[in-house]
Design a protein around this motif. Structure first.
Motif: not given
Length: 665
Positions: A352, A365, A368, A396
């Motif tokens: 991420f 946000s 995902d 997330n």
């Protein structure tokens, strides 16, 4: 040519809300057939899905009406809860929350109806589930308690037997067929109680009012029916069970919220993926890779986090540490799942962050890391279009990772305490520290067992303490994206709430260490700044009280500042106040009274009053606080007396005037 108009009394002439009212009494097969007639007027190719969704929406409206009436008639069900709400209804910070609980905002206005489905579910499947439970099963008696006498303070085992009774033979059942066939039955009917409890259990879309003993037993019975309906399908294959996992785990969590721990635990026992538990026993990444052929989905990780929290919360509800094989298994399972969730969430969080760095302008946000949608803020729209499926509980991977760390830290601290106190025999453990010491393998003599116990407990405390150093760095990494990130979160303060939760959990971590140190001449665990000559019990309890007091002050100051109290924040404040009162009481009992707060009792008074307000006086968590505060049956203090003591103390210590005085200094 002009098409023929519909017959005056055909289904196509019905408005959607009236049609939905009729629909929810149809067998699932009829939903599909009837919806074909509606497809022309609704102009939707997924007519069967839409019809099922409309029927479920109508059930939600019945559930909302029943909930409001239960809150209006709370005096008959739980007089203490009703009195607490009456006392707090005009308070500057509690009044707003009470308004939201009396008229549930989740099922009215623009907030959506709270009805969601997971990615592997269909609306037709969910409708069939509800139909089988509500319409095909006997009605639930939604009456109130007949026992309105003085409160009885049971011991732990007695309370569990009474509050969590899941025996269907003890639930009051009505076989009234008329209530099942009439869609216009009144909202106080057994049918409406059955609909409301089932809808709350399946979706949690309305705030559950404090339950009478009868309704608590009814909820357990409904849960048993729902779970049997979920698992008794002819296609009960491995793939089918995985499809049902998310829904079943959410049900179990809601049962925990209601204090029905036993039936929730039964559901989890049949839901947790054994492959995940096996994988969690391995320590190194290579072994993990060998065990797991595919990476888990976000919901898989979210479920592991949720189960860990459920198991820990259940043990905390018991008040006292017990020597129990069941508790040992639950703690081992919680720690295993927590470790697995942290490992998997960490990998997703790393990916991420890499994706954020490569695309700095990408809002962090909205989606995902894998592009999957998260829980929608609005679950319905004005044009009667079913909402998209839920693919992730957390917004997330940063938030997911933080929640995994928090769950694991709590599990390790509680497991360490149980091991150190001898409640969990080190020889019966199914989970061990990441780097297992050779002396902890197969101890046999009394001395070997004592050495292994000390090493394992100390290692668990150290692992738990190490986790608390991670969240600040994770949150700092997110700061560049914090503003857009917060725009998608409730009140824009998710990180702030997580900070409160981590600090309160660390306070409880030191309390567990203090109680563990009482049993050993050589300390199990102490704060880093402890000198050799310091009392390890006193230093741990000092740290616990300091952290819990700071956290409570931060929460209440924030609430007074924003006047925006919700159930999540109030629950955290109640738990923190309860733990602080417990820590101060422990200090007094261990000869460290100089460390305890002079107003320690006020924190427990606050916790008890607010728990009555939020959960009701008969909820196991409220009863837990009552035992900790030693509120006996013959106690002459009324809730009004407690309110008149707590509210001025709260304002003087945490209100705006107190903040102004601190700033002027």
């Amino acid at each position: 040519p002009t098409p023929n108009p519909p017959a005056p009394h055909s289904l196509k002439t019905l408005p959607p809300d009236l049609f939905a009212e009729c629909l929810h009494f149809l067998p699932p097969a009829e939903i599909s057939r009837t919806s074909l007639q509606l497809s022309k007027s609704f102009r939707n190719e997924e007519s069967s899905e839409r019809a099922a969704w409309l029927a479920i929406k109508h059930m939600a409206s019945i559930a909302g009406k029943w909930t409001k009436e239960q809150n209006d008639e709370l005096t008959e069900v739980d007089p203490d809860a009703a009195e607490a709400r009456q006392l707090l209804k005009d308070h500057e910070i509690f009044g707003h929350l009470l308004g939201a609980k009396d008229i549930d905002t989740k099922i009215s206005g623009e907030g959506g109806d709270g009805i969601t489905r997971f990615e592997d579910e269909s609306w037709s499947f969910l409708y069939k589930l509800l139909h089988d439970v509500i319409v095909k099963s006997p009605d639930i008696d939604g009456g109130s308690d007949t026992d309105t006498g003085a409160d009885h303070v049971p011991d732990v085992d007695e309370e569990e037997a009474s509050a969590n009774n899941n025996d269907p033979d003890n639930a009051e059942i009505s076989d009234n067929e008329e209530g099942r066939s009439s869609p216009s039955s009144t909202s106080d009917s057994p049918m409406d109680c059955s609909i409301a409890l089932t809808m709350w259990l399946a979706f949690g879309q309305h705030a559950l009012p404090p339950l009478s003993s009868v309704n608590r037993r009814s909820l357990s019975l409904v849960a048993d029916r729902v779970y049997r309906a979920l698992t008794s399908r002819s296609e009960n294959t491995n793939q089918h069970r995985k499809k049902l996992k998310s829904r079943a785990i959410q049900m179990a969590l809601r049962l925990g919220q209601a204090g029905c721990w036993d039936v929730g635990s039964d559901i989890l026992d049949h839901t947790i993926d054994e492959e995940v538990l096996r994988e969690a026993k391995y320590d190194d990444s290579a072994s993990n890779a060998a065990v797991s052929a595919t990476e888990p989905t976000p919901v898989d990780i979210d479920c592991a986090i949720s189960v860990t929290n459920f198991l820990i919360d259940r043990l905390y509800s018991q008040t006292y540490v017990r020597d129990s094989d069941e508790d040992t298994r639950a703690l081992s399972k919680a720690a295993q799942l927590g470790r697995w969730a942290v490992h998997k969430a960490s990998k997703r969080h790393t990916a991420f962050r890499e994706k954020q760095r490569s695309k700095p302008n990408r809002p962090s946000s909205a989606r995902d890391v894998s592009g999957e949608g998260t829980v929608p803020t609005q679950t319905s729209s004005s044009n009667n279009v079913p909402p998209p499926p839920v693919t992730s509980i957390f917004s997330n991977d940063c938030v997911r990772y933080l929640h995994a760390l928090l769950a694991q830290a709590k599990a390790l601290a509680l497991l360490a305490q149980h091991v150190a106190l001898g409640a969990s025999d080190v020889r019966r453990l199914e989970f061990f520290p990441t780097h297992r010491h050779p002396l902890t393998i197969n101890p046999s003599t009394e001395h070997e067992i004592a050495v292994a116990t000390h090493i394992v407990a100390s290692s668990f405390f150290s692992d738990s303490e190490a986790i608390f150093s991670i969240p600040p760095a994770v949150m700092r990494e997110q700061e560049p994206e914090q503003e857009p990130y917060h725009q998608n979160e409730k009140e824009g303060d998710v990180f702030l709430r997580l900070t409160y939760a981590f600090q309160a959990s660390r306070g409880e971590h030191f309390y567990c260490a203090a109680s563990a140190n009482m049993r050993w001449s050589h300390p199990i665990f102490t704060p880093l700044d402890t000198d050799v000559d310091d009392d390890p019990v006193a230093e741990c309890i000092r740290s616990s009280i300091r952290l819990l007091k700071e956290t409570f002050g931060l929460i209440l100051s924030k609430v007074y500042e924003t006047t925006n109290l919700d159930e999540e924040l109030l629950s955290l404040a109640i738990r923190t106040a309860k733990d602080l009162g417990k820590a101060c009481d422990f200090a007094e009992r261990t000869g460290n009274g100089d460390i305890a707060l002079t107003d320690a009792g006020m924190y427990l008074e606050f916790a008890y009053l607010c728990s009555c307000f939020l959960l009701g006086s008969k909820h196991p968590s409220t009863m837990n606080i009552k035992r900790l505060h030693r509120i006996a049956t013959e106690d002459t203090l009324t809730l009004a007396d407690r309110h008149n003591r707590v509210m001025p103390w709260l304002a003087d210590n945490f209100g705006p005037k107190n903040r102004d005085d601190v700033m002027s200094e």
